[in-house]
Design a protein around this motif. Structure first.
Motif, mmCIF file in Angstrom:
data_model
loop_
_atom_site.group_PDB
_atom_site.id
_atom_site.type_symbol
_atom_site.label_atom_id
_atom_site.label_comp_id
_atom_site.label_asym_id
_atom_site.label_seq_id
_atom_site.Cartn_x
_atom_site.Cartn_y
_atom_site.Cartn_z
ATOM 1 N N ALA A 92 0.835 -1.194 0.000
ATOM 2 C CA ALA A 92 0.000 0.000 0.000
ATOM 3 C C ALA A 92 0.872 1.248 0.000
ATOM 4 C CB ALA A 92 -0.913 0.011 1.223
ATOM 5 N N VAL A 93 0.413 2.264 -0.687
ATOM 6 C CA VAL A 93 1.095 3.552 -0.700
ATOM 7 C C VAL A 93 0.255 4.517 0.111
ATOM 8 C CG1 VAL A 93 1.861 5.451 -2.154
ATOM 9 C CG2 VAL A 93 2.124 3.101 -2.937
ATOM 10 N N VAL A 94 0.902 5.235 0.994
ATOM 11 C CA VAL A 94 0.207 6.147 1.885
ATOM 12 C C VAL A 94 -0.208 7.392 1.123
ATOM 13 C CG1 VAL A 94 0.436 7.574 3.943
ATOM 14 C CG2 VAL A 94 1.479 5.321 3.868
ATOM 15 N N GLU A 95 -1.442 7.763 1.221
ATOM 16 C CA GLU A 95 -1.956 8.998 0.651
ATOM 17 C C GLU A 95 -2.410 9.885 1.793
ATOM 18 O OE1 GLU A 95 -2.224 10.167 -2.501
ATOM 19 O OE2 GLU A 95 -1.191 8.409 -3.282
ATOM 20 N N THR A 96 -2.100 11.145 1.690
ATOM 21 C CA THR A 96 -2.551 12.070 2.709
ATOM 22 C C THR A 96 -3.821 12.749 2.218
ATOM 23 O OG1 THR A 96 -1.142 13.792 1.782
ATOM 24 C CG2 THR A 96 -0.244 12.517 3.603
ATOM 25 N N ALA A 97 -4.690 13.101 3.129
ATOM 26 C CA ALA A 97 -5.909 13.799 2.756
ATOM 27 C C ALA A 97 -5.571 15.240 2.446
ATOM 28 C CB ALA A 97 -6.923 13.727 3.896
ATOM 29 N N ALA A 98 -5.871 15.658 1.246
ATOM 30 C CA ALA A 98 -5.578 17.025 0.832
ATOM 31 C C ALA A 98 -6.892 17.776 0.655
ATOM 32 C CB ALA A 98 -4.795 17.028 -0.468
ATOM 33 N N ILE A 99 -7.028 18.840 1.368
ATOM 34 C CA ILE A 99 -8.231 19.654 1.307
ATOM 35 C C ILE A 99 -7.896 20.940 0.579
ATOM 36 C CG2 ILE A 99 -9.980 20.857 2.666
ATOM 37 C CD1 ILE A 99 -9.234 18.865 4.953
ATOM 38 N N PRO A 100 -8.575 21.216 -0.541
ATOM 39 C CA PRO A 100 -8.294 22.465 -1.238
ATOM 40 C C PRO A 100 -8.587 23.651 -0.330
ATOM 41 C CG PRO A 100 -9.664 21.030 -2.589
ATOM 42 C CD PRO A 100 -9.576 20.418 -1.222
ATOM 43 N N THR A 101 -7.710 24.602 -0.347
ATOM 44 C CA THR A 101 -7.873 25.785 0.470
ATOM 45 C C THR A 101 -7.242 26.953 -0.250
ATOM 46 O OG1 THR A 101 -7.522 26.737 2.650
ATOM 47 C CG2 THR A 101 -5.744 25.410 1.793
ATOM 48 N N THR A 102 -7.504 28.116 0.199
ATOM 49 C CA THR A 102 -6.832 29.260 -0.403
ATOM 50 C C THR A 102 -5.433 29.326 0.169
ATOM 51 O OG1 THR A 102 -7.776 30.687 1.279
ATOM 52 C CG2 THR A 102 -8.916 30.588 -0.830
ATOM 53 N N GLY A 103 -4.451 29.477 -0.693
ATOM 54 C CA GLY A 103 -3.061 29.521 -0.264
ATOM 55 C C GLY A 103 -2.707 30.863 0.334
ATOM 56 N N ALA A 104 -1.425 31.076 0.537
ATOM 57 C CA ALA A 104 -0.947 32.316 1.139
ATOM 58 C C ALA A 104 -1.342 33.525 0.297
ATOM 59 C CB ALA A 104 0.575 32.251 1.309
ATOM 60 N N GLY A 105 -1.417 33.319 -1.017
ATOM 61 C CA GLY A 105 -1.802 34.410 -1.899
ATOM 62 C C GLY A 105 -3.300 34.492 -2.106
ATOM 63 N N GLY A 106 -4.075 33.683 -1.391
ATOM 64 C CA GLY A 106 -5.529 33.693 -1.517
ATOM 65 C C GLY A 106 -6.016 32.949 -2.747
ATOM 66 N N GLU A 107 -5.158 32.116 -3.336
ATOM 67 C CA GLU A 107 -5.516 31.392 -4.543
ATOM 68 C C GLU A 107 -5.973 29.981 -4.212
ATOM 69 O OE1 GLU A 107 -2.130 31.330 -7.050
ATOM 70 O OE2 GLU A 107 -1.911 33.488 -7.080
ATOM 71 N N LYS A 108 -6.893 29.482 -5.018
ATOM 72 C CA LYS A 108 -7.308 28.083 -4.900
ATOM 73 C C LYS A 108 -6.336 27.243 -5.710
ATOM 74 C CE LYS A 108 -12.227 28.506 -4.075
ATOM 75 N NZ LYS A 108 -13.553 28.067 -4.489
ATOM 76 N N PRO A 109 -6.206 25.957 -5.368
ATOM 77 C CA PRO A 109 -5.321 25.079 -6.141
ATOM 78 C C PRO A 109 -5.729 25.060 -7.611
ATOM 79 C CG PRO A 109 -6.034 24.007 -4.138
ATOM 80 C CD PRO A 109 -6.826 25.268 -4.249
ATOM 81 N N LYS A 110 -4.750 24.944 -8.487
ATOM 82 C CA LYS A 110 -5.010 24.959 -9.922
ATOM 83 C C LYS A 110 -5.303 23.572 -10.481
ATOM 84 C CE LYS A 110 -2.330 29.087 -10.548
ATOM 85 N NZ LYS A 110 -1.162 29.736 -11.083
ATOM 86 N N CYS A 111 -5.137 22.532 -9.645
ATOM 87 C CA CYS A 111 -5.407 21.176 -10.097
ATOM 88 C C CYS A 111 -5.932 20.349 -8.921
ATOM 89 C CB CYS A 111 -4.144 20.540 -10.668
ATOM 90 S SG CYS A 111 -2.805 20.397 -9.484
ATOM 91 N N LYS A 112 -6.340 19.127 -9.220
ATOM 92 C CA LYS A 112 -6.789 18.220 -8.170
ATOM 93 C C LYS A 112 -5.580 17.706 -7.397
ATOM 94 C CE LYS A 112 -10.883 16.633 -10.591
ATOM 95 N NZ LYS A 112 -11.615 15.468 -11.076
ATOM 96 N N ALA A 113 -5.823 17.262 -6.169
ATOM 97 C CA ALA A 113 -4.739 16.784 -5.310
ATOM 98 C C ALA A 113 -3.987 15.620 -5.946
ATOM 99 C CB ALA A 113 -5.293 16.372 -3.953
ATOM 100 N N CYS A 114 -4.681 14.783 -6.683
ATOM 101 C CA CYS A 114 -4.024 13.622 -7.297
ATOM 102 C C CYS A 114 -3.025 14.020 -8.373
ATOM 103 C CB CYS A 114 -5.067 12.674 -7.891
ATOM 104 S SG CYS A 114 -6.062 13.421 -9.197
ATOM 105 N N CYS A 115 -3.162 15.213 -8.914
ATOM 106 C CA CYS A 115 -2.298 15.660 -10.008
ATOM 107 C C CYS A 115 -1.232 16.655 -9.546
ATOM 108 C CB CYS A 115 -3.138 16.300 -11.099
ATOM 109 S SG CYS A 115 -4.375 15.180 -11.779
ATOM 110 N N ALA A 116 -1.304 17.089 -8.309
ATOM 111 C CA ALA A 116 -0.355 18.086 -7.807
ATOM 112 C C ALA A 116 0.965 17.419 -7.436
ATOM 113 C CB ALA A 116 -0.943 18.788 -6.590
#
Length: 70
Positions: free
Chosen positions: A8-32
């Motif tokens: 098994a490969v460990v996956e962490t739960a990634a919750i989209p949030t606004t970053g330091a610059g107030g931006e939302k992620p540009k892709c899904k967590a699986c592709c980042a």
């Protein structure tokens, strides 16, 4: 019938949030962060999670910088 011998490969739960610059992620967590994800996963499969903490943390850092809350 058959046994599953894959590791098994460990996956962490990634919750989209606004970053330091107030931006939302540009892709899904699986592709980042594919570069850090690839080496992290290979290390875990070959050496076990407990021996790959530096690569796991590097991937988490990359995900945070991409705008995900890890």
């Amino acid at each position: 019938m058959g046994s599953n011998t894959s590791k098994a490969v460990v996956e962490t739960a990634a919750i989209p949030t606004t970053g330091a610059g107030g931006e939302k992620p540009k892709c899904k967590a699986c592709c980042a962060c594919p570069e850090t994800k690839r080496v992290r996963d290979a290390c875990i499969v070959e050496n076990g999670e407990e021996n790959c903490t530096a690569l796991i943390e590097a991937h988490k850092k990359c995900m945070r910088e991409a705008g995900f809350q890890i």
